[in-house]
Write a protein that holds these residues in place. Structure first.
Motif, PDB file in Angstrom:
ATOM      1  N   MET A  54       0.833  -1.244   0.055  1.00  0.00           N
ATOM      2  CA  MET A  54       0.064   0.103   0.149  1.00  0.00           C
ATOM      3  C   MET A  54       0.861   1.339   0.102  1.00  0.00           C
ATOM      4  O   MET A  54       0.293   2.231  -0.626  1.00  0.00           O
ATOM      5  CB  MET A  54      -0.908  -0.101   1.344  1.00  0.00           C
ATOM      6  N   ALA A  55       1.965   1.254   0.573  1.00  0.00           N
ATOM      7  CA  ALA A  55       2.952   2.440   0.580  1.00  0.00           C
ATOM      8  C   ALA A  55       3.491   2.552  -0.888  1.00  0.00           C
ATOM      9  O   ALA A  55       3.406   3.843  -1.304  1.00  0.00           O
ATOM     10  CB  ALA A  55       4.131   1.999   1.673  1.00  0.00           C
ATOM     11  N   LEU A 111       7.223   7.954  -1.036  1.00  0.00           N
ATOM     12  CA  LEU A 111       7.276   6.556  -0.813  1.00  0.00           C
ATOM     13  C   LEU A 111       7.281   6.470   0.727  1.00  0.00           C
ATOM     14  O   LEU A 111       7.971   6.952   1.372  1.00  0.00           O
ATOM     15  CB  LEU A 111       8.492   5.828  -1.220  1.00  0.00           C
ATOM     16  N   ALA A 112       6.106   5.807   1.341  1.00  0.00           N
ATOM     17  CA  ALA A 112       5.942   5.857   3.014  1.00  0.00           C
ATOM     18  C   ALA A 112       7.064   4.727   3.472  1.00  0.00           C
ATOM     19  O   ALA A 112       7.043   4.588   4.417  1.00  0.00           O
ATOM     20  CB  ALA A 112       4.699   5.769   3.385  1.00  0.00           C
ATOM     21  N   LEU A 113       7.595   3.766   2.715  1.00  0.00           N
ATOM     22  CA  LEU A 113       8.338   2.872   3.379  1.00  0.00           C
ATOM     23  C   LEU A 113       9.563   2.428   2.141  1.00  0.00           C
ATOM     24  O   LEU A 113       9.208   2.156   1.027  1.00  0.00           O
ATOM     25  CB  LEU A 113       7.450   1.516   3.435  1.00  0.00           C
ATOM     26  N   SER A 114      10.949   2.848   2.486  1.00  0.00           N
ATOM     27  CA  SER A 114      12.052   2.885   1.685  1.00  0.00           C
ATOM     28  C   SER A 114      12.156   1.364   1.226  1.00  0.00           C
ATOM     29  O   SER A 114      11.648   0.546   1.810  1.00  0.00           O
ATOM     30  CB  SER A 114      13.139   3.450   2.230  1.00  0.00           C
ATOM     31  N   MET A 129      -0.685   3.830   7.723  1.00  0.00           N
ATOM     32  CA  MET A 129      -0.573   5.078   6.833  1.00  0.00           C
ATOM     33  C   MET A 129      -1.172   5.986   7.700  1.00  0.00           C
ATOM     34  O   MET A 129      -0.642   7.615   7.587  1.00  0.00           O
ATOM     35  CB  MET A 129      -1.827   4.768   5.562  1.00  0.00           C
ATOM     36  N   SER A 130      -1.974   6.036   8.649  1.00  0.00           N
ATOM     37  CA  SER A 130      -2.326   7.034   9.450  1.00  0.00           C
ATOM     38  C   SER A 130      -1.243   7.719  10.319  1.00  0.00           C
ATOM     39  O   SER A 130      -1.265   9.016  10.628  1.00  0.00           O
ATOM     40  CB  SER A 130      -3.534   6.533  10.537  1.00  0.00           C
ATOM     41  N   MET A 131      -0.141   6.627  10.780  1.00  0.00           N
ATOM     42  CA  MET A 131       1.025   7.243  11.433  1.00  0.00           C
ATOM     43  C   MET A 131       1.920   8.271  10.460  1.00  0.00           C
ATOM     44  O   MET A 131       2.230   9.258  10.831  1.00  0.00           O
ATOM     45  CB  MET A 131       1.775   5.796  11.988  1.00  0.00           C
TER      46      MET A 131
END
Length: 1076
Positions: free
Chosen positions: A846-847, A858-861, A924-926
């Protein structure tokens, strides 16, 4: 030659043969196939079929003169040098190792499974460069360097990490798949080094590799046979040790004339790699190297097609699903960039950036830690089984044990103790318990003379006991070992099978020299002329003896003991207790059969002991070979006197009944397959719980039942008893099995759940396994303890002895453990995948999805994606591998290996619509909470695309880059700690955590808290390790983001607890229907 010399040679050959059972299994299986083809006159249409090729061997059926003609050789001169030179061009006498195809295996390990996706990611990573954090492009400079020499650290680090994933995955694929055969530890050791041949009339010693077809070979004691030979001369005492081929230690006599149509069973062939342990012979070579029987067996072993085990099939099935989804998402990502993003947001991504982000779809969606988890899980369970005396030869077969639906068990030594004792003795007019005879002998030994005994004046002992004692002692294949001769008879060690051991102890215990009962004197005063050991086809043992001190006119005697139903037809008289004889007519036979049935119904094995004088038979032991004497004895197997019957009891093991209850409660049908008489077999089956019904049907009743047409035209997977069918029992004998048609087998497998197969041969046992496997989607396990059982063991899905699994204590109670462990492997693998997927693929994806499709950073490398999958996830999932069985594990039906998959739609509902649907919104909320704390609202972060650049919302590019790095670490920490709740949720399918917490109680698993601590330490190291911060741009995060994820973990666990409560309370509800 002395017996000790023969034993020395035999022992040498056994040491050479090693402990590998693969060659004897191949030999025995091929022998059965050859005989079957000969009996049915079948011609194999399959090219290169070994059984068909061996069936075509006819050298043993030709006369010596025909052999010389066929191979153009001479009985005195051998081959001429010209012929040798010509024939040597066809090849050396060398057995080629079977092809191993290591390169195929290595390619499969390196590129199989998910690894091919990792290779794509690795290759793209090393040729990409980040000119700007948001604008990557393709470059062919080393690791994306700007100056052509210096690699970008992030790309280098991710590339190394991906390569590490590939190496680790490949290693564990190899561990799971390791099933290398040990057949050919040393090919050179299978062929003799030298051979003595006659060429051009000269006897010479040559290297065995130089032998050619037609060579005249001379063999003597201690020689290893260098090639397949047709014997043309043989000494009377010639014997071979074929244990390397057959696995059996009995010496095989060698003769000139054929003794069987089957080339593998005839005794006039000397086969490659066997030993001459006694005598001498001369033979003509008819096959060398790969064309020898040994060469064909070796080739056959290498040609066996590799079959995936059930766990490998399931993991491969799951891999295909995930890989298809990942590749589909990769393609969709590329298409969306080309059709939309490239034109609408030209500054957002270059072509290389689109490829990199699309690669993220691959790496995010693939659970890189799965191969490691599968191999570790199998290894852990295998060690747990080994502690309970169960060894598994191939790790990947462990899960197959959990699929076991039919267990075909032998009787002696598995269901019973294998410690037989002779209980009863019967003559025609009376029967005695052994204790009565011993008591009479004891009283007689206290006083009286031999004349008193003979006249019956004092403590009369039945005169027929003397004849019975003589047969029991002289017709016996068991022998006391030399050591501990001072011990009581019951404690003295004996070498031999259990039946002979019981009879030997009985004979030895009848010690009353005054009454004529002295075993030592009896053995010393008689010379054994011939012995035909017991075998599963004849079902009797025969010896021919003669008194040593008597004159030459002394008549030899034939003693024979075996199955009554087999020997009765050869008997014409029966002995009374007083030694008088009675004509054995139909009435007498019925009385004896009734007695046999009564004893058998009590679980006793009944043997008939018979004798016959060979007076008037021309028996010249000085000139006749042992084979000729044996053939003569077969022809004289008539006019026997039935001396008496003996009943031997082999008590069931004390723990077998309880073990069988557990096995049957687990939904596994248990069939008994034995060589014993049917009533004995049924009696033991009732005692141990294999048969629970009073009425046990036979073949005629089966064929007359109303279920005969039930399975007409039914698909074979559907041929099985339904849950509503009554329990029905059946007993079949070997003779009946021979008459069964496919329709009969449909009824047997589809109707009866309690079956006893009695008086079976190894060939019939193989057929039983094949027929049961072919119907009802059965996974069949077979127990066996000898090479005769090898074909059935090999044909079974699980061979409990030498094929797949070994019970170190030969104890049936170990099998429930094996079943439970096999089911536990499957259960734990389900839980591991269910744990890995929601966070390790769904939340990670999802990231990437938000980045590729919604224009968000990108929320996660890439580094944290891969690191989480192969470190945090694996460390936590190890605790699931140590999970104990759930309470209902052994109450479930066996898994259908064809239809019950490791993953199904309910499984994916739990992943994507239950746990996963809670995890990714929380993570995702974090991300959005942190961004909002920095002044970037929701719409400032999402759908930004190419606006995320220097000056966006008043922030410099360095500030924005720092926000992204911290946000990525927060996202990572959130899924790390949310996995605490995910792990606790998947530990149980139905039971609440309050009844199965990991800290205490029956489901205690201290690996769970240990895994939680370990994964937290990995997260701390990733965020606070200076080297990692510099290379992978990780960074510390605010304290509140270390605490909030724990509330999410608690929420996930709570929701799943509510789901389990609904399933338990309303088992027919919609929630229960979709539950995994």
């Amino acid at each position: 030659m002395s017996d000790s010399s023969g034993r020395d040679v035999a022992e040498a050959s056994k040491r050479d043969s090693g402990k590998d059972h693969a060659i004897p299994i191949g030999y025995r299986t091929m022998s059965i196939h050859v005989e079957t083809m000969q009996e049915k006159n079948v011609v194999s249409k399959r090219a290169g079929d070994p059984a068909s090729a061996i069936r075509q061997i006819d050298a043993h059926l030709l006369t010596p003169e025909q052999i010389f003609t066929r191979y153009s050789t001479s009985p005195t001169l051998g081959l001429e040098d010209i012929a040798v030179q010509r024939r040597s061009k066809t090849g050396k006498n060398v057995i080629s190792p079977p092809p191993t195809h290591y390169w195929k295996k290595i390619l499969n390990y390196v590129f199989g499974g998910f690894n091919f996706l990792m290779w794509i990611a690795f290759i793209v990573t090393i040729v990409c460069v980040e000119l700007h954090p948001s604008v990557p492009q393709i470059s062919y400079q080393p690791l994306g360097s700007l100056d052509g020499a210096t690699p970008v650290p992030l790309n280098l680090g991710v590339a190394i990490l991906l390569l590490l994933v590939i190496i680790v995955s490949s290693t564990f694929y190899a561990v799971v798949d390791w099933h290398a055969s040990r057949i050919m530890k040393s090919i050179k050791g299978l062929v003799a080094e030298e051979a003595t041949v006659v060429r051009d009339g000269k006897r010479q010693v040559i290297p065995a590799t130089d032998i050619v077809v037609g060579d005249l070979v001379m063999l003597s004691m201690g020689d290893r046979v260098p090639a397949d030979l047709r014997m043309i001369e043989a000494s009377i005492d010639l014997k071979f040790d074929r244990s390397l081929l057959t696995g059996e230690s009995e010496m095989i006599p060698g003769v000139v004339d054929p003794t069987s149509q089957n080339a593998l069973e005839t005794r006039n062939l000397a086969l490659t790699s066997t030993f001459v342990v006694q005598g001498t012979c001369v033979g003509v070579v008819f096959a060398i190297g790969d064309r020898s029987i040994m060469g064909r067996i070796v080739a056959m072993s290498g040609e066996e097609k590799f079959k995936l085990t059930t766990v490998q099939k399931e993991v491969w099935f799951f891999t295909k699903i995930i890989s298809t989804l990942a590749l589909s998402l990769f393609c969709i990502s590329i298409i969306i960039w080309g059709a939309w993003l490239r034109t609408s947001f030209p500054g957002f991504e270059t072509a290389s950036g689109a490829i990199i982000n699309s690669i993220g779809c691959l790496t995010a969606f693939v659970p890189q830690g799965l191969p490691v988890c599968v191999a570790l899980s199998l290894t852990i369970i295998a060690k747990r089984m080994a502690k309970r005396n169960v060894l598994v030869k191939n790790l990947a077969t462990i899960e197959t044990l959990g699929c076991m639906s039919v267990l075909c068990s032998d009787k002696t030594g598995t269901l019973t103790e294998g410690k037989m004792s002779l209980q009863n003795v019967a003559f025609f007019d009376s029967s005695f318990h052994v204790s009565e005879i011993k008591e009479k002998l004891a009283r007689f030994s206290g006083g009286g003379s031999e004349s008193d005994f003979e006249s019956g004046a004092k403590n009369p002992i039945p005169a027929a006991v003397n004849s019975l004692h003589k047969i029991a002692r002289l017709c016996n294949g068991a022998k006391f070992t030399a050591e501990d001769s001072s011990l009581p008879i019951e404690e003295r060690p004996i070498k031999g099978d259990a039946t002979d051991t019981a009879i030997l102890r009985f004979a030895e215990s009848l010690s009353a020299p005054a009454a004529g009962f002295d075993s030592a004197t009896l053995v010393a005063s008689h010379e054994q002329l011939l012995e035909i050991p017991f075998n599963s086809k004849n079902k009797w043992m025969l010896t021919v003896v003669r008194e040593r001190e008597a004159t030459k006119a002394a008549e030899p005697c034939m003693f024979i003991k075996g199955a009554p139903d087999v020997l009765f037809p050869y008997c014409t008289t029966v002995m009374n207790a007083d030694g008088s004889l009675v004509r054995l007519d139909n009435n007498v036979r019925r009385q004896l059969s009734t007695l046999q049935s009564d004893w058998s119904s009590e679980g006793q094995r009944v043997l008939a002991l018979c004798q016959r004088s060979l007076g008037g038979i021309k028996l010249d032991t000085a000139r006749m070979s042992s084979n000729e004497i044996e053939e003569l004895m077969y022809s004289q197997l008539e006019d026997l006197t039935l001396v008496g019957l003996v009943g031997i009891r082999d008590p069931p093991r004390y723990d077998v009944a309880d073990a069988l209850k557990i096995i049957r409660r687990a939904g596994v049908k248990v069939f008994m397959v034995t060589g014993d008489f049917k009533l004995t077999a049924v009696a033991i089956a009732k005692q141990v719980g294999i048969v629970t019904q009073e009425k046990v049907e036979n073949i005629d009743q089966m064929r007359a039942s109303s279920t005969v047409t039930r399975f007409a035209n039914a698909p074979r997977p559907d041929i099985k008893p339904s849950d509503d069918d009554p329990i029905r029992s059946l007993v079949l004998t070997g003779d009946g099995i021979e008459t069964l048609a496919p329709e009969d087998w449909d009824v047997i497998v589809g109707t009866y759940t309690e079956i006893v197969f009695a008086r079976t041969t190894p060939e019939q046992k193989l057929r039983i396994v094949q027929q049961v496997k072919a119907r009802g989607d059965n996974t069949v396990a077979v127990t066996g303890d000898g090479v005769n059982d090898a074909p059935a063991l090999k044909a079974a899905d699980i061979g409990v002895a030498m094929a797949s699994m070994i019970l170190l204590n030969n104890d049936l109670s170990s099998i429930p453990i094996a079943i439970e462990m096999g089911r536990l492997v499957f259960d734990n693998l389900k839980k591991v995948i269910l744990y890995l997927m929601p966070a390790g693929t769904y939340t990670e994806f999802m990231a990437v999805f938000a980045n590729v499709f919604l224009g968000m950073q990108l929320a996660l490398s890439s580094y944290l994606q891969v690191c989480f999958s192969i470190t945090n996830d694996v460390v936590m999932s190890i605790s699931l591998m140590y999970e104990k069985s759930e309470a209902d594990l052994m109450l479930r039906k066996p898994r259908n290996a064809r239809t019950d998959r490791l993953t199904n739609w309910r499984f994916f509902v739990q992943i994507y619509l239950v746990i996963g649907l809670m995890m990714w919104p929380c993570a995702m909320s974090m991300w959005f909470l942190f961004m909002s704390q920095q002044g970037l609202r929701f719409h400032d972060v999402i759908l930004v695309f190419d606006k995320w650049a220097d000056g966006w919302q008043g922030f410099s590019i360095d500030q924005l880059t720092n926000f992204v790095s911290q946000g990525q670490c927060i996202y990572y920490v959130t899924i790390v700690f949310m996995q605490y709740g995910g792990l606790l949720a998947v530990r149980n399918r139905r039971v609440s955590i309050f009844q199965s917490n990991p800290l205490w109680g029956p489901r205690q698993n201290l690996a769970v808290p240990a895994g939680m601590i370990a994964t937290m330490l990995i997260a701390v190291t990733n965020l606070y390790g200076p080297g990692l911060q510099n290379v992978f741009l990780t960074t510390p995060i605010p304290g509140m983001f270390w605490g909030l994820p724990f509330t999410f973990a608690l929420g996930i666990l709570t929701v799943d607890e509510i789901r389990k409560l609904i399933v338990r309370t309303y088992p027919k509800s919609f929630i229960a229907w979709i539950a995994w």
